[in-house]
Design an enzyme around this catalytic site. Sequence first.
Site, PDB file in Angstrom:
ATOM      1  CG  HIS A  52     102.162 -57.991  61.801  1.00  0.00           C
ATOM      2  ND1 HIS A  52     102.503 -58.215  63.092  1.00  0.00           N
ATOM      3  CD2 HIS A  52     103.143 -58.661  61.319  1.00  0.00           C
ATOM      4  CE1 HIS A  52     103.574 -58.311  63.296  1.00  0.00           C
ATOM      5  NE2 HIS A  52     104.096 -59.071  62.517  1.00  0.00           N
ATOM      6  CG  ASP A 102     104.750 -54.339  64.973  1.00  0.00           C
ATOM      7  OD1 ASP A 102     104.582 -53.775  64.633  1.00  0.00           O
ATOM      8  OD2 ASP A 102     104.572 -55.291  65.462  1.00  0.00           O
TER       9      ASP A 102
END
Length: 124
Positions: free
Chosen positions: A76, A81
Amino acid sequence: MEFIKDSHLVIFNAAFDLRFLNAELNRVNYPSTVSDICAEVTCAMELAKSKFGVRKISQDADCLRYGIDISSRTKHSALLDAYLCAELFFKLLDDLVEPLKSTPQQNKHTPTKAISIPSAYKNK
């Protein structure tokens, strides 16, 4: 707050992120919410769900439909993102870019292994 003031924020899962961000603002007794501070907030996930006619979709699945490379996603990363969301947002808005009808398989299927049948069940 000056950084986002009067900006147009594009967030992949805006409902989730806005709850988190507004809770943080509330925690420090900030008098406004993110939506009050920004000129506009767009949820890229809702835009994609509407465009594809689906109830649920992930950022990775959206990217794969548009051929956006997600190979650098090994863990992540908020920064990654954000980059992917920006690239996806522009493709979602561009009617000349045709997405795939469904999300392509990421992992190749492994062939089914043959199992041995005990001799008691074998027919002559």
